[in-house]
Design an enzyme around this catalytic site. Structure first.
Site, PDB file in Angstrom:
ATOM      1  N   ARG A  28      15.230  16.956  63.652  1.00 46.68           N
ATOM      2  CA  ARG A  28      14.752  15.572  63.716  1.00 46.68           C
ATOM      3  C   ARG A  28      14.660  14.901  62.337  1.00 46.68           C
ATOM      4  NH1 ARG A  28       9.530  16.172  67.257  1.00 46.68           N
ATOM      5  NH2 ARG A  28       9.895  18.379  66.855  1.00 46.68           N
TER       6      ARG A  28
ATOM      7  N   LYS B 105      15.217   8.534  23.161  1.00 48.10           N
ATOM      8  CA  LYS B 105      15.748   9.760  23.774  1.00 48.10           C
ATOM      9  C   LYS B 105      15.846  10.807  22.688  1.00 48.10           C
ATOM     10  CE  LYS B 105      19.530  11.358  23.612  1.00 48.10           C
ATOM     11  NZ  LYS B 105      20.935  11.707  23.461  1.00 48.10           N
TER      12      LYS B 105
ATOM     13  N   ALA C 200      16.954  -5.715   6.105  1.00 45.90           N
ATOM     14  CA  ALA C 200      17.220  -6.236   7.449  1.00 45.90           C
ATOM     15  C   ALA C 200      18.705  -6.521   7.624  1.00 45.90           C
ATOM     16  CB  ALA C 200      16.413  -7.509   7.675  1.00 45.90           C
TER      17      ALA C 200
ATOM     18  N   GLY D 115       1.344  23.301  71.525  1.00 46.60           N
ATOM     19  CA  GLY D 115       0.930  24.327  72.468  1.00 46.60           C
ATOM     20  C   GLY D 115      -0.543  24.121  72.824  1.00 46.60           C
TER      21      GLY D 115
ATOM     22  N   ALA E 215      12.328  -4.630  14.224  1.00 43.96           N
ATOM     23  CA  ALA E 215      12.771  -5.134  15.524  1.00 43.96           C
ATOM     24  C   ALA E 215      14.286  -5.079  15.635  1.00 43.96           C
ATOM     25  CB  ALA E 215      12.295  -6.567  15.712  1.00 43.96           C
TER      26      ALA E 215
ATOM     27  N   ASN F 233       7.893  16.910  61.358  1.00 45.51           N
ATOM     28  CA  ASN F 233       9.082  17.065  62.186  1.00 45.51           C
ATOM     29  C   ASN F 233      10.130  16.007  61.888  1.00 45.51           C
ATOM     30  OD1 ASN F 233       8.233  19.354  63.875  1.00 45.51           O
ATOM     31  ND2 ASN F 233       6.636  17.933  64.520  1.00 45.51           N
TER      32      ASN F 233
ATOM     33  N   SER G 202      14.634  -5.242  10.183  1.00 47.95           N
ATOM     34  CA  SER G 202      15.042  -5.660  11.528  1.00 47.95           C
ATOM     35  C   SER G 202      16.557  -5.730  11.666  1.00 47.95           C
ATOM     36  CB  SER G 202      14.467  -7.046  11.818  1.00 47.95           C
ATOM     37  OG  SER G 202      13.060  -6.952  11.859  1.00 47.95           O
TER      38      SER G 202
HETATM   39  C1  UD1 Z   1       4.810  25.949  67.575  1.00 50.26           C
HETATM   40  C2  UD1 Z   1       3.922  26.678  68.551  1.00 50.26           C
HETATM   41  C3  UD1 Z   1       2.986  25.696  69.229  1.00 50.26           C
HETATM   42  C4  UD1 Z   1       2.172  24.987  68.183  1.00 50.26           C
HETATM   43  C5  UD1 Z   1       3.082  24.337  67.140  1.00 50.26           C
HETATM   44  C6  UD1 Z   1       2.268  23.833  65.997  1.00 50.26           C
HETATM   45  C7  UD1 Z   1       5.204  28.556  69.366  1.00 50.26           C
HETATM   46  C8  UD1 Z   1       6.017  29.071  70.493  1.00 50.26           C
HETATM   47  N1  UD1 Z   1       4.734  27.324  69.527  1.00 50.26           N
HETATM   48  O1  UD1 Z   1       5.591  25.046  68.340  1.00 50.26           O
HETATM   49  O2  UD1 Z   1       2.129  26.360  70.114  1.00 50.26           O
HETATM   50  O3  UD1 Z   1       1.364  24.007  68.773  1.00 50.26           O
HETATM   51  O4  UD1 Z   1       4.007  25.284  66.601  1.00 50.26           O
HETATM   52  O5  UD1 Z   1       3.062  23.116  65.104  1.00 50.26           O
HETATM   53  O6  UD1 Z   1       4.991  29.243  68.406  1.00 50.26           O
HETATM   54  N2  UD1 Z   1      10.396  28.838  63.192  1.00 50.26           N
HETATM   55  C9  UD1 Z   1      11.095  29.937  62.744  1.00 50.26           C
HETATM   56  N3  UD1 Z   1      12.010  30.502  63.554  1.00 50.26           N
HETATM   57  C10 UD1 Z   1      12.264  30.041  64.797  1.00 50.26           C
HETATM   58  C11 UD1 Z   1      11.539  28.927  65.256  1.00 50.26           C
HETATM   59  C12 UD1 Z   1      10.607  28.351  64.431  1.00 50.26           C
HETATM   60  O7  UD1 Z   1      10.913  30.367  61.612  1.00 50.26           O
HETATM   61  O8  UD1 Z   1      13.117  30.623  65.478  1.00 50.26           O
HETATM   62  C13 UD1 Z   1       9.423  28.212  62.304  1.00 50.26           C
HETATM   63  C14 UD1 Z   1       9.801  26.800  61.972  1.00 50.26           C
HETATM   64  O9  UD1 Z   1      10.571  26.751  60.782  1.00 50.26           O
HETATM   65  C15 UD1 Z   1       8.471  26.135  61.783  1.00 50.26           C
HETATM   66  C16 UD1 Z   1       7.553  26.920  62.703  1.00 50.26           C
HETATM   67  O10 UD1 Z   1       8.192  28.136  62.956  1.00 50.26           O
HETATM   68  O11 UD1 Z   1       7.980  26.248  60.481  1.00 50.26           O
HETATM   69  C17 UD1 Z   1       7.257  26.181  63.995  1.00 50.26           C
HETATM   70  O12 UD1 Z   1       8.445  26.024  64.711  1.00 50.26           O
HETATM   71  P1  UD1 Z   1       8.643  24.853  65.734  1.00 50.26           P
HETATM   72  O13 UD1 Z   1       9.963  25.030  66.372  1.00 50.26           O
HETATM   73  O14 UD1 Z   1       8.365  23.556  65.080  1.00 50.26           O
HETATM   74  O15 UD1 Z   1       7.508  25.217  66.789  1.00 50.26           O
HETATM   75  P2  UD1 Z   1       6.888  24.235  67.813  1.00 50.26           P
HETATM   76  O16 UD1 Z   1       7.808  24.115  68.968  1.00 50.26           O
HETATM   77  O17 UD1 Z   1       6.446  23.011  67.147  1.00 50.26           O
HETATM   78 CA    CA Z   2       6.784  21.947  65.071  1.00 49.17          CA
END
Ligand code: UD1
Ligand code: CA
Length: 516
Positions: A26, A374, A446, A154, A403, A251, A428
Site C-alpha cells: 500500500r 563550501k 577592491a 486482530g 562584499a 501501511n 569588495s
Molecule cells: C498483524 C496481526 C494483527 C494485528 C496487526 C497489528 C497477525 C496474523 N496479525 O496483522 O492481529 O492487529 O498485525 O498491526 O499477526 N511480516 C513478516 N512476514 C510476513 C508477514 C508480515 O515479517 O510474512 C511482518 C510485516 O513486515 C509487518 C508485521 O509483520 O512488520 C505485520 O504484518 P502485517 O501483514 O501488516 O500484519 P497485519 O495483517 O496488519
Molecule cells: Ca499491518
C-alpha cells in the site's frame, strides 16, 4: 525520539525479534516500507532503537521483501543485529519462526516480538512489557489497545472471566459474522492486538510448530500461538496501553505522514520540557537524533535534521534548515540552509546564507546575507558578511572578506584551495583565482582579480586604473537626458567657477588619483 528509559530494570529479554519481511504494497513505493523515514530515521531504525533500549541478549530482524537492501540498512544501523531470512511460507507466525531459527537453539526466557513498521513504540514500553510479563508468570503477554474503530486489526477475544483466550484476525472475524455462528460478535470487539508481544521462548517455539495456514488469508498467523498456549493451560495476559500512537503501524503514506507529525510533536515537546523555547511547534521539525541546549530559541519554519546539535542560548530561524550541523552556544542562525557545517560559539549566520558541507565557522565569526560557503574553514572572529561564494578556503582569524568576493575554486577540471591569512582584508568585488595564498596581515584592493601570492604587509591591486574621458556623453549620447544633465551641471560649474566651489547637487570631477 529522545525517549530515555526512565528506571533501572532487572528484566532483560533473552531476545527481541523484529518482523520486517512484509512487502508493504500500500506504500506504492520502490523503497521497502520499513526503509521509509519519519523523524530522520527509518521505520525499522525506530523499531531497532526501541528494541535496543530493552537491553536484549539477542536482537534479530526478519527480512524477505527487498532483502538485501533492508539487510544492508540493518548492518549500517547496528552490526550486532542478526538478520534472519523468511522463506516462502507467509505470515507473521512463519516470520517469527524464522527469527527463532536464526538464534541459539537453546534460547530460553523471554522473547519480545515487535514490528518493523510501528515506529512510535518506545523502549520504555518494551521494558514495562518485559517486567510485567516476567513478574506475572504468563507464557504470553500481548500489548493491546482499545480503539473506537478497530479497523482491520486482530481482535482480542476474552472469556467470561476476562482472560484472553485468542486473537482473531479481522478477515476471520468477518467470516464468522457472515456465518452467524457463536463467534459472530468478535468483529465488534474494540480491543485490538498491537502485534507486540512477550513470549516464553519454549512455549513460542513449540506452539509455532503447530500453527497451520487454515484461515482467511492462508498464512501462518503468529496470533494463533495464543489459543494454543491457552489450550495447553498456559497463562496469557494482555498489557493494555493508553497511548494508542505507540501501537499504530504504517501501511500507507497517509499513516506515514500522520505518525511523522505525531513523532515530531513528541520530539518538540520533549525539547520544550528540556528548556528550549520553540516559538511555533506546528512549523518546527526536529529529527529524533537532534540535541538542543537550554535557553535556545527556535523560531518558526525551522527544520533541525539528521545529527544536528545545537548549543545553549542560540537563536535558530526563522525559516532555517540545518542538516547534520553543529551550532555552538550563543550563535545566531537566521534564514539559513546548512548541511554538515560547524558554526562556532557566538557566531552569526544569515539571513539568506547557504552553508554546504565542510563549512567551519569559528567563534564569533560571521557569514552574512547571500553568502554560499563550501569546504571553508573560517577563523574565529573572521567575517564573510555579504554576497560571497567561498569554496575550498582557509580564512584566518579576524580576516574580513569584502562584499561580492568570489573564491574561484574551480578551473573547469579540478578544485583548488585559497588561503587568506589572519587579520587580512579582501576588498569588495574581488576574485581570488585559486590556488592563491594571501598571507597574514595583507590587503587586497577592491575589484582585484588575484592570481598570485600576497606577502605579509602588502596590498595587492589587480585592476585597471580609472580613465576619465571629457565630453564623451555630449558626443556619444547627444539628445539624451543624461546629456542634458551633464550640460546643465557643466554650465552651473562654469558660472560658479570664480568662487571655485561646485554646487553639491552635481558630482564634481574626481580628483586625480594618488600614485599607488
Ligand atoms: C498483524 C496481526 C494483527 C494485528 C496487526 C497489528 C497477525 C496474523 N496479525 O496483522 O492481529 O492487529 O498485525 O498491526 O499477526 N511480516 C513478516 N512476514 C510476513 C508477514 C508480515 O515479517 O510474512 C511482518 C510485516 O513486515 C509487518 C508485521 O509483520 O512488520 C505485520 O504484518 P502485517 O501483514 O501488516 O500484519 P497485519 O495483517 O496488519
Ligand atoms: Ca499491518
Amino acid at each position: 525520539m529522545p525517549s530515555r528509559v526512565g528506571r533501572v530494570t532487572t528484566h532483560h529479554p533473552a531476545a527481541v525479534i523484529v518482523l520486517a519481511a512484509g512487502e508493504g504494497t500500500r506504500m506504492k513505493s520502490a523503497t521497502p516500507k520499513v526503509l521509509h523515514r519519519i523523524g530522520g530515521r527509518t521505520l525499522l531504525g525506530h523499531a531497532l532503537y526501541a528494541a535496543r533500549q530493552a537491553s536484549p541478549q539477542h536482537l534479530a530482524v526478519v527480512v524477505r521483501h527487498e532483502r538485501d537492501q533492508v539487510a544492508a540498512h540493518v548492518g549500517e544501523l547496528d552490526p550486532q543485529v542478526v538478520v534472519a531470512d523468511q522463506d516462502e511460507v507467509k505470515g507473521t507466525g512463519r516470520a517469527c519462526e524464522c527469527g527463532l531459527d536464526a538464534l541459539p537453539a537453546d534460547l530460553a526466557g523471554t522473547v519480545l516480538v515487535t514490528m518493523g513498521d510501528v515506529p512510535l513504540l518506545t523502549g520504555q514500553t518494551l521494558v514495562e512489557l518485559t517486567e510485567r510479563h516476567e513478574s506475572s508468570g504468563a507464557a504470553v503477554t500481548v500489548i493491546t489497545a482499545e480503539l473506537d474503530d478497530a479497523k482491520a486489526y486482530g481482535r482480542v477475544v476474552r472469556d467470561e472471566a476476562g482472560d484472553v483466550v485468542a486473537i482473531m484476525e479481522y478477515k476471520d472475524a468477518l467470516a464468522h459474522r457472515s456465518a452467524g455462528d457463536d463467534l459472530a460478535h468478535v468483529v465488534d470487539v474494540r480491543e485490538i492486538n498491537s502485534g507486540i508481544y512477550a513470549f516464553d521462548a519454549q512455549v513460542l517455539r513449540a506452539a509455532l510448530a503447530e500453527v497451520g495456514t487454515d484461515n482467511a488469508q492462508g498464512e501462518k498467523y503468529l496470533t494463533d500461538v495464543i489459543a494454543i498456549a491457552r489450550r495447553d493451560g498456559r497463562k496469557v495476559s494482555a498489557h493494555l496501553v493508553d497511548d494508542l500512537w505507540q501501537t499504530e503501524g504504517v501501511n500507507d503514506r497517509v499513516q506515514l505522514a500522520a505518525l511523522g507529525k505525531e513523532l515530531n510533536r513528541r520530539t518538540v515537546e520533549h525539547w520544550m520540557r528540556e528548556g528550549v523555547t520553540v516559538v511555533d511547534p506546528d512549523t518546527t521539525w526536529i529529527d529524533a537524533e537532534v540535541t538542543i541546549g537550554r535557553d535556545t530559541v527556535v523560531r518558526p519554519g525551522t527544520q533541525l535534521l539528521g545529527a544536528t546539535t545545537i548549543g545553549a542560548d542560540a537563536v535558530i530561524g526563522p525559516d532555517t534548515t540545518l542538516t547534520d550541523t553543529e551550532v555552538g552556544d550563543g550563535a545566531s542562525v537566521v534564514r539559513t540552509q546548512a548541511e554538515a557545517a560547524l558554526i562556532g560559539a557566538e557566531a552569526t549566520v544569515g539571513p539568506f546564507s547557504y552553508l554546504r558541507p565542510g563549512t567551519v565557522l569559528g567563534a564569533r565569526g560571521k557569514i552574512g546575507g547571500f553568502v554560499e560557503t563550501k569546504n571553508a574553514q573560517i577563523g574565529d572572529g573572521a567575517k564573510v558578511p555579504h554576497l560571497t561564494y567561498c569554496g575550498d578556503a582557509t580564512i584566518g582569524e579576524g580576516a574580513n572578506i569584502g562584499a561580492g568576493t568570489i573564491f574561484a575554486n574551480y578551473d573547469g577540471v579540478a578544485k583548488h584551495h585559497t588561503t587568506v591569512g589572519r587579520h587580512s582584508f579582501v576588498g569588495s568585488d574581488s576574485v581570488l583565482v585559486a590556488p592563491v595564498h594571501i598571507a597574514d596581515g595583507a590587503y587586497v584592493a577592491a575589484g582585484s582579480t588575484i592570481e598570485g601570492t600576497v606577502a605579509p604587509g602588502q596590498i595587492a591591486v589587480a585592476r585597471s586604473r580609472q580613465r576619465n574621458v571629457d565630453g564623451w556623453v555630449a558626443r556619444r549620447r547627444a539628445g539624451t537626458r543624461t546629456a542634458a544633465a551633464a550640460e546643465a551641471a557643466l554650465a552651473a560649474q562654469a558660472s560658479e567657477a570664480p568662487s571655485g566651489q561646485a554646487p553639491h547637487t552635481s558630482a564634481p570631477t574626481p580628483p586625480p588619483r594618488r600614485a599607488e
